[in-house]
Enzyme design. Structure first.
Site, PDB file in Angstrom:
ATOM      1  N   ASN A 149       0.747  -1.308   0.035  1.00 24.95           N
ATOM      2  CA  ASN A 149       0.119  -0.048   0.015  1.00 24.95           C
ATOM      3  C   ASN A 149       0.761   1.328  -0.023  1.00 24.95           C
ATOM      4  O   ASN A 149       0.467   2.210  -0.443  1.00 24.95           O
ATOM      5  CB  ASN A 149      -0.898  -0.155   0.998  1.00 24.95           C
ATOM      6  N   GLY A 225       1.847  -6.140   7.481  1.00 22.92           N
ATOM      7  CA  GLY A 225       0.937  -6.751   6.229  1.00 22.92           C
ATOM      8  C   GLY A 225      -0.380  -7.025   6.965  1.00 22.92           C
ATOM      9  O   GLY A 225      -0.636  -6.533   8.118  1.00 22.92           O
ATOM     10  N   THR A 229      -1.561 -13.051   7.666  1.00 24.19           N
ATOM     11  CA  THR A 229      -0.002 -13.480   7.464  1.00 24.19           C
ATOM     12  C   THR A 229       0.806 -13.201   8.515  1.00 24.19           C
ATOM     13  O   THR A 229       1.676 -14.100   8.838  1.00 24.19           O
ATOM     14  CB  THR A 229       0.552 -12.484   6.180  1.00 24.19           C
ATOM     15  N   GLU A 247       3.378  -5.331  12.342  1.00 26.91           N
ATOM     16  CA  GLU A 247       2.378  -4.262  12.119  1.00 26.91           C
ATOM     17  C   GLU A 247       1.404  -4.700  11.189  1.00 26.91           C
ATOM     18  O   GLU A 247       1.583  -5.055  10.142  1.00 26.91           O
ATOM     19  CB  GLU A 247       3.148  -2.846  11.453  1.00 26.91           C
ATOM     20  N   CYS A 281      -3.224   1.614   6.328  1.00 27.13           N
ATOM     21  CA  CYS A 281      -3.780   0.776   7.471  1.00 27.13           C
ATOM     22  C   CYS A 281      -4.324   1.987   8.621  1.00 27.13           C
ATOM     23  O   CYS A 281      -5.076   1.681   9.538  1.00 27.13           O
ATOM     24  CB  CYS A 281      -2.506   0.120   8.096  1.00 27.13           C
TER      25      CYS A 281
HETATM   26  P1  NDP Z   1      -0.044  -9.372   3.013  1.00 26.87           P
HETATM   27  O1  NDP Z   1       0.087  -9.811   4.496  1.00 26.87           O
HETATM   28  O2  NDP Z   1      -0.599 -10.120   2.106  1.00 26.87           O
HETATM   29  O3  NDP Z   1       1.597  -9.154   2.431  1.00 26.87           O
HETATM   30  C1  NDP Z   1       2.796  -8.543   3.366  1.00 26.87           C
HETATM   31  C2  NDP Z   1       3.960  -8.893   2.897  1.00 26.87           C
HETATM   32  O4  NDP Z   1       4.262 -10.279   3.375  1.00 26.87           O
HETATM   33  C3  NDP Z   1       3.899  -8.977   1.481  1.00 26.87           C
HETATM   34  O5  NDP Z   1       5.564  -8.763   0.948  1.00 26.87           O
HETATM   35  C4  NDP Z   1       3.986 -10.546   1.118  1.00 26.87           C
HETATM   36  O6  NDP Z   1       4.328 -10.961  -0.048  1.00 26.87           O
HETATM   37  C5  NDP Z   1       4.474 -11.118   2.399  1.00 26.87           C
HETATM   38  N1  NDP Z   1       3.947 -12.533   2.593  1.00 26.87           N
HETATM   39  C6  NDP Z   1       2.757 -13.026   2.403  1.00 26.87           C
HETATM   40  N2  NDP Z   1       2.916 -14.277   2.761  1.00 26.87           N
HETATM   41  C7  NDP Z   1       4.076 -14.696   3.654  1.00 26.87           C
HETATM   42  C8  NDP Z   1       4.632 -15.611   4.095  1.00 26.87           C
HETATM   43  N3  NDP Z   1       3.838 -16.662   4.382  1.00 26.87           N
HETATM   44  N4  NDP Z   1       5.574 -15.622   4.685  1.00 26.87           N
HETATM   45  C9  NDP Z   1       6.332 -14.467   4.646  1.00 26.87           C
HETATM   46  N5  NDP Z   1       6.071 -13.127   3.959  1.00 26.87           N
HETATM   47  C10 NDP Z   1       4.776 -13.393   3.360  1.00 26.87           C
HETATM   48  O7  NDP Z   1      -0.460  -7.793   3.153  1.00 26.87           O
HETATM   49  P2  NDP Z   1      -0.816  -6.749   1.951  1.00 26.87           P
HETATM   50  O8  NDP Z   1       0.432  -6.695   1.366  1.00 26.87           O
HETATM   51  O9  NDP Z   1      -2.073  -7.255   1.528  1.00 26.87           O
HETATM   52  O10 NDP Z   1      -0.958  -5.368   2.837  1.00 26.87           O
HETATM   53  C11 NDP Z   1      -1.995  -5.087   3.191  1.00 26.87           C
HETATM   54  C12 NDP Z   1      -2.314  -5.281   4.627  1.00 26.87           C
HETATM   55  O11 NDP Z   1      -1.202  -4.659   5.544  1.00 26.87           O
HETATM   56  C13 NDP Z   1      -3.214  -4.738   5.457  1.00 26.87           C
HETATM   57  O12 NDP Z   1      -3.961  -5.864   6.251  1.00 26.87           O
HETATM   58  C14 NDP Z   1      -2.952  -3.503   6.028  1.00 26.87           C
HETATM   59  O13 NDP Z   1      -3.836  -3.166   7.100  1.00 26.87           O
HETATM   60  C15 NDP Z   1      -1.743  -3.776   6.651  1.00 26.87           C
HETATM   61  N6  NDP Z   1      -0.780  -2.733   6.926  1.00 26.87           N
HETATM   62  C16 NDP Z   1      -0.397  -2.716   8.056  1.00 26.87           C
HETATM   63  C17 NDP Z   1       0.211  -1.429   8.369  1.00 26.87           C
HETATM   64  C18 NDP Z   1       0.698  -1.265   9.895  1.00 26.87           C
HETATM   65  O14 NDP Z   1       1.477  -0.367  10.141  1.00 26.87           O
HETATM   66  N7  NDP Z   1       0.129  -1.805  10.921  1.00 26.87           N
HETATM   67  C19 NDP Z   1       0.815  -0.721   7.626  1.00 26.87           C
HETATM   68  C20 NDP Z   1       0.191  -0.968   6.329  1.00 26.87           C
HETATM   69  C21 NDP Z   1      -0.373  -2.093   5.887  1.00 26.87           C
HETATM   70  P3  NDP Z   1       3.688 -10.908  -1.517  1.00 26.87           P
HETATM   71  O15 NDP Z   1       2.637  -9.581  -1.547  1.00 26.87           O
HETATM   72  O16 NDP Z   1       4.657 -11.302  -2.490  1.00 26.87           O
HETATM   73  O17 NDP Z   1       2.670 -12.083  -1.304  1.00 26.87           O
END
Ligand code: NDP
Length: 481
Positions: A149, A225, A229, A247, A281
């Site tokens: 994002n 993320g 996850t 986070e 987020c």
């Molecule tokens: P994801 O959880 O799908 O992915 C986050 C990252 O983790 C990506 O790089 C993803 O890779 C990677 N990933 C996915 N599966 C695994 C695994 N099994 N092991 C290790 N790494 C993995 O989140 P999104 O990218 O969809 O992001 C959106 C989310 O992030 C929302 O829920 C949002 O609220 C949260 N967020 C939280 C923030 C905070 O500060 N609290 C700030 C910004 C966002 P890939 O994309 O390549 O699958």
């Protein structure tokens, strides 16, 4: 466009020569490829990082900080190109990338180049008996995993404190938006980082991300993320006693009391609902309004939302662009359908759209700003994260009910409170179960402050010295006097 991994100072594809497609969400078109890395790339980068660790950890703090400052200079020098790349990769308006994402990425690097030089450890004197001092040692090789994002913004927020405190990093950006991290990787050598200190590998989270966090030589994982996850990563790393910073998601409430500055609350709530297409987020997704001003506030907010037009993200006047992917668009649309089935009334928006008069964008992933009313606080739409331009609006009777509704969530990332009663602002803020509260504002960020959530929104804090503490291990040394 071909994205490459940075492993041990060398830009390279995956050894399998497998690739994934890069999509431009504003067009709904593939425009490049990134490596589909796997455990081979994890092994190579962790091994390069392990070999580089001893020397990097022993490098004087000033020299590590200088590398980070030079990287910040390169980001600054290439800011326009980075903003364009971020907008193309993510679908966000270029004005947002140019004024928020990229300047903040540069600030993150500069902030930690400076912060590490002010980071001190403690000493405890036991008069006449002993002197204790606490060393802060880097952890070794750490994994930094960031979402799509705010791609470069969140990526730099992790790698900067990790590197300046003496760790070697293997970072994995989201496969959906890898381009700006790739561009950064092309300047790592020029900034002066020795080979192996900073590695960036691309690919699917479920493949390369999973292999990375499981690697026995990874001593800590900093992850931003989704909550699911995050829970998975915790389940595989906690039994190995790796340090974890998570986070995660949010379902933030905006609480609007009748004594607020109405126009301020209105314009900022519009922003906190729909900025970055609601994919921050920290966006407020549950708008709670005191009953006496509810109809007036609701109608004014809906009128403003109806005037928001989605546009070409590359047009500098666009305020709302495309959502990040077709999968994500479908997930958001499914939430709107769920809202209808749960009895919600769609006050505006409610479906896809495309920028007027621009037929070449009609396959892009655009969703209208959507406001929904009439849902119960416990329904799924008010409980589950949507992460798109969709908000609900609900009236409340009094302060007690507002707090009950705001805290009725498994999440606890952030909240906004709108009131001119300072005592109430403090009372409500301290009762909110969130890591962050904004009073009469939203998204003002001082990088020295702790950042993070409670409950299912995460574990640990980023920001300021908190991140430097996370990326170092305290060791107490006691010398008998
Ligand atoms: P994801 O959880 O799908 O992915 C986050 C990252 O983790 C990506 O790089 C993803 O890779 C990677 N990933 C996915 N599966 C695994 C695994 N099994 N092991 C290790 N790494 C993995 O989140 P999104 O990218 O969809 O992001 C959106 C989310 O992030 C929302 O829920 C949002 O609220 C949260 N967020 C939280 C923030 C905070 O500060 N609290 C700030 C910004 C966002 P890939 O994309 O390549 O699958």
């Amino acid at each position: 466009m071909k994205v490459l991994n940075l492993i041990n100072g060398v830009l390279s594809p995956a050894s399998s020569n497998k690739w994934l497609d890069l999509t431009n969400p504003s067009l709904g078109k593939v425009y490049g490829q990134l490596p589909r890395s796997g455990s081979d790339e994890v092994e190579l980068s962790v091994s390069a990082a392990s070999s580089a660790f001893k020397s990097w950890a022993a490098t004087p703090v000033g020299e590590r900080a200088a590398c980070m400052s030079r990287l910040a200079d390169l980001v600054q020098k290439n800011a326009d190109m980075l903003a364009e790349a971020e907008s193309r990769d993510n679908g966000k308006p270029i004005s947002l990338a140019a004024t928020v994402d990229i300047p903040r990425a540069e600030k993150n690097l500069r902030f930690y180049a400076s912060a590490i030089q002010h980071f001190a450890s403690e000493s405890h004197l036991m008069e006449g008996v002993a002197l204790n001092y606490t060393l802060r040692k880097p952890l070794g090789v750490v994994a930094c995993i960031s979402p799509w994002n705010l791609p470069l913004y969140l990526f730099t927020w992790k790698i900067a404190p990790a590197l300046v405190s003496g760790n070697c990093v293997v970072a994995k950006p989201s496969e959906i938006t890898p381009v700006t991290a790739y561009l950064l990787s092309t300047w790592v050598k020029e900034a002066g980082f020795p080979d192996g200190v900073f590695n960036i590998i691309h690919g699917l989270g479920s493949e390369v991300g999973d292999a990375l966090v499981r690697h026995p030589k990874i001593s800590a994982v900093s992850f931003t993320g989704g909550t699911t996850t995050g829970a998975h990563i915790a389940s595989v790393t906690a039994p190995k006693f790796k340090k974890l910073s998570l986070e995660l998601g949010g379902k933030n409430a905006a609480i609007i009391f009748s004594d607020c500055d109405f126009n301020d609350a209105l314009s900022t709530t519009l922003l906190s609902s729909f900025a970055n297409q609601g994919q921050i987020c920290l966006c407020g997704s549950r708008i709670l309004v005191e009953k006496s001003i509810y109809p007036r506030f609701r109608d004014a907010l809906v009128a403003k939302a109806k005037k928001m037009k989605v546009g070409d993200p590359m047009d500098p006047s666009t305020k709302m662009g495309a959502v990040v992917s077709s999968d994500h668009r479908d997930k958001i649309l499914a939430s709107i359908e769920l809202a209808k089935s749960e009895g919600g009334k769609i006050l505006c928006g409610g479906g896809t759209t495309s920028p007027e008069g621009l037929p070449h964008l009609e396959n892009g992933y655009y969703i209208q700003p959507t406001i929904i009313e009439g849902l119960s606080p416990n329904c799924r739409v008010n409980q589950e994260e949507i992460f798109g331009p969709v908000v609900t609006i609900q009236p409340f009777e009094n302060e007690e009910e507002a707090l009950e509704m705001a805290n009725n969530s498994v999440y606890g990332l952030a909240a906004t409170v709108w009131t001119n009663d300072l005592k109430r602002a403090h009372r409500v803020s301290s009762e909110l179960e969130t890591g962050i509260v904004w009073v009469n504002c939203w998204l003002i960020r001082d990088l020295r402050t702790p950042f993070g959530g409670v409950k299912s929104s995460g574990v640990g804090r980023e920001g300021g010295f908190e991140a430097l503490q996370f990326f170092t291990e305290p060791q107490n040394v006691c010398i008998k006097l």
